[in-house]
Design a protein around this motif. Structure first.
Motif, PDB file in Angstrom:
ATOM      1  N   GLN A  49       7.079  55.499 -14.094  1.00  0.00           N
ATOM      2  CA  GLN A  49       6.772  54.696 -12.907  1.00  0.00           C
ATOM      3  C   GLN A  49       5.521  53.840 -13.062  1.00  0.00           C
ATOM      4  O   GLN A  49       5.362  52.866 -12.330  1.00  0.00           O
ATOM      5  N   TYR A  76      13.587  55.213  -8.193  1.00  0.00           N
ATOM      6  CA  TYR A  76      13.139  56.375  -7.420  1.00  0.00           C
ATOM      7  C   TYR A  76      12.738  55.994  -5.991  1.00  0.00           C
ATOM      8  O   TYR A  76      13.253  56.542  -5.022  1.00  0.00           O
ATOM      9  N   THR A 112      19.006  56.549  -6.951  1.00  0.00           N
ATOM     10  CA  THR A 112      19.381  57.706  -7.752  1.00  0.00           C
ATOM     11  C   THR A 112      19.743  58.870  -6.838  1.00  0.00           C
ATOM     12  O   THR A 112      19.422  58.877  -5.649  1.00  0.00           O
ATOM     13  N   TRP A 146       7.570  61.399 -14.558  1.00  0.00           N
ATOM     14  CA  TRP A 146       7.736  60.348 -13.557  1.00  0.00           C
ATOM     15  C   TRP A 146       6.552  59.386 -13.563  1.00  0.00           C
ATOM     16  O   TRP A 146       6.729  58.176 -13.366  1.00  0.00           O
TER      17      TRP A 146
END
Length: 591
Positions: free
Chosen positions: A560, A537, A542, A556
């Motif tokens: 992450q 990310y 991506t 996320w």
């Protein structure tokens, strides 16, 4: 331990309390100008600061709110439901810190909004300020967030990223570190690493350190996600990592100490630091969004912070709906301008003697990221420093170059601080023009042919290991080439996180949907190693689209920051796969 104290931040008299309307009320403290939100219902009051947890923006009435319960931040349009004190955009993210409501004269009278606060920890055990001699305290800028501090006889290094990329292959050093940077690192007395992101915790750099001085003391904060969570699997051997509590002075010698503080928005992973030498404080807020929840020392001798912006895949990697090129350009321009003014306002409020913008000198140098490089326009440090000088002419600003040195004693001698900064020698290479792409990209691409990807069952094995479920989101992951075109024969699959299943098509029920096109080399390397999805990310590896257009914080944040610290047991997976493929009745004979 430091005890908490209750502090009144806003007082309303009886008439002002009666004037509160049902629903949302905005109030300002006339003394200090700070703003608050009071939410009134038949059952009572709730209150909080009018300050967004993301980047300290101010909330205003949300025109889309028909229930009169939510407010919208003017910076990035985050939304807070003040009836519950939950952020509803992004959903499932943060809770707003509430204020206590005290009625000194009982109900029907006036009220005080009270905040429970510990005393500022840097004020404990004050150190007497002594005059510095020229050359006693110097700071040498190396690159990005890496600074060498000479403090008397001790040398301290911040966040050494000196070689290789960060975030897989997405970030590369903008500045050429001085030729002796690795020697400086290996001869330091101690190192501070602020957090686990690879532009601060650089394993290629630390591999060199481990070969020369594996026992060099490294200090990190006691974050819930350990900074060195990946050390055991990195192949790097470091033997003197010290995890220290927040807000406690760490004494190096009689004259030198430091204190690590947490970030108010990302306490699970981000930190900042105060270094004090002979009563002179250096504040480094690094990447913290709200360092120490916004409570910081004023009047320090030197302050450093990030400045650039662009450290996220949003919105450059998004497509569909509103994400046209013109919308992205407008957003980036506005977002960077807001960040510039936020940093200038923060510096103005803290009034350091010297300010240095750093931790933003990276570039999307790989040819495959040409679009990102052209789109992801970052703030110019000279513009920030010029803005600070306009707002606060008394603050000295320093835009560092690799090898440049600031002498703190000379900087503090008014009114001629100009001699305090020594620029690198003429002809010194400032900007990098080569980055050894092939070496590091080849390492990433080595995962493409790994045996685990010969078996489609790696998909449920990996996502079961990841441990994210019970959330009504379906993602489609498409393995792609460098141009984000699907790879012939690559994987293209769905994951339904409501029940952690892997359907062949989207179900009929209502659900959120996100499509993730991921460069195959990076995606498979992240999967194989059990790495966090920041490499995907923040590293721009991506291309994303989503329906509806909602940021799924729970998803996320998990991928992450909250993946297991132990990687998937792929050897066990392969053994199970082989065993399950054996013909019935087949036996394994050990010789």
């Amino acid at each position: 331990m430091v005890s908490q104290v209750a502090q009144s931040v806003l007082t309303l008299g009886a008439e002002a309390v009666l004037a509160l309307k049902d629903g949302i009320n905005f109030r300002k403290n006339p003394v200090d100008g700070r703003c608050y939100i009071i939410y009134k219902t038949d059952t009572g009051l709730r209150a909080c600061r009018n300050q967004c947890k993301h980047q300290g923006g101010v909330f205003i009435k949300d025109i889309e709110d028909i229930d009169g319960r939510t407010v919208r931040c003017t910076k990035h349009f985050w939304k807070l439901n003040v009836a519950t004190m939950e952020y509803v955009n992004p959903p499932h993210s943060f809770l707003q810190d509430e204020l206590e409501i005290v009625w000194p004269d009982g109900p029907g009278g006036g009220l005080d909004l009270m905040e429970l606060n510990p005393p500022d920890p840097w004020l404990t055990d004050p150190m007497e300020t002594q005059e510095l001699e020229p050359g006693e305290v110097t700071l040498t800028y190396l690159t990005h967030a890496c600074m060498e501090l000479k403090l008397g006889e001790q040398k301290m290094i911040f966040d050494p990223w000196l070689i290789g990329p960060a975030f897989a292959r997405g970030w590369w050093l903008l500045h050429e570190p001085p030729p002796d940077s690795l020697d400086r690192l290996c001869s330091a007395d101690l190192i501070y690493i602020s957090h686990m992101h690879s532009d601060h915790l650089s394993y290629p750099t630390l591999r060199i350190l481990a070969e020369r001085r594996p026992d060099l003391p490294i200090y990190v904060g006691d974050t819930s996600r350990p900074v060195f969570w990946y050390l055991k699997n990195s192949g790097v051997t470091l033997t003197n990592i010290n995890v220290v509590p927040f807000g406690i002075w760490q004494n190096v010698n009689n004259h030198l100490r430091f204190m690590i503080l947490m970030d108010g928005v990302h306490p699970e992973m981000d930190t900042c630091i105060i270094v004090e030498y002979k009563g002179h404080m250096i504040l480094n807020t690094v990447d913290c969004t709200r360092p120490n929840g916004g409570r910081l020392p004023t009047g320090v001798d030197l302050m450093m912070s990030d400045f650039a912006g662009g450290a996220s895949g949003f919105p450059m990697t998004f497509s569909g709906g509103k994400y046209t090129e013109s919308w992205k350009a407008d957003f980036i321009r506005t977002d960077r301008r807001k960040l510039l003014h936020y940093k200038a306002q923060l510096v103005q409020s803290l009034q350091p003697r010297v300010y240095c913008p750093f931790a933003g000198y990276f570039v999307e140098a790989h040819p495959s990221d040409k679009y990102i490089k052209e789109t992801n326009i970052k703030n110019n440090p000279e513009d920030l420093n010029a803005l600070i000088r306009t707002k606060s002419p008394g603050i000295i600003t320093w835009t560092p170059k690799p090898g440049a040195v600031l002498d703190l004693a000379l900087a503090l001698k008014r009114p001629t601080p100009g001699t305090a900064i020594t620029d690198p020698p003429e002809g010194t290479k400032i900007y990098k023009d080569s980055w050894e792409f092939d070496l590091y990209v080849r390492q990433l691409n080595s995962a493409i042919e790994d045996d685990i990807f010969k078996h489609k069952s790696w998909i449920p094995f990996y996502y079961s290991w990841a441990g994210f479920k019970d959330y009504n989101l379906i993602i489609r992951v498409i393995e792609s080439d460098d141009d984000f075109q699907p790879i012939p024969g690559g994987y293209d699959y769905l994951v339904d996180f409501l029940n952690l299943s892997f359907p062949s098509k989207r179900p009929d029920r209502e659900h959120s949907y996100e499509e993730v096109k991921a460069q195959i080399g990076v995606m498979r390397y992240v999967v194989r190693k059990g790495l966090l999805w920041d490499d995907l990310y923040i590293g721009f590896q991506t291309r994303l689209s989503r329906d509806p257009d909602v940021y799924h914080h729970r998803f996320w944040n998990h991928f992450q920051t909250s993946l297991p610290t132990t990687p998937p047991h792929w050897d066990s997976f392969l053994q199970q796969t082989v065993d399950s493929a054996k013909p019935e009745g087949d036996t394994c004979v050990l010789s």
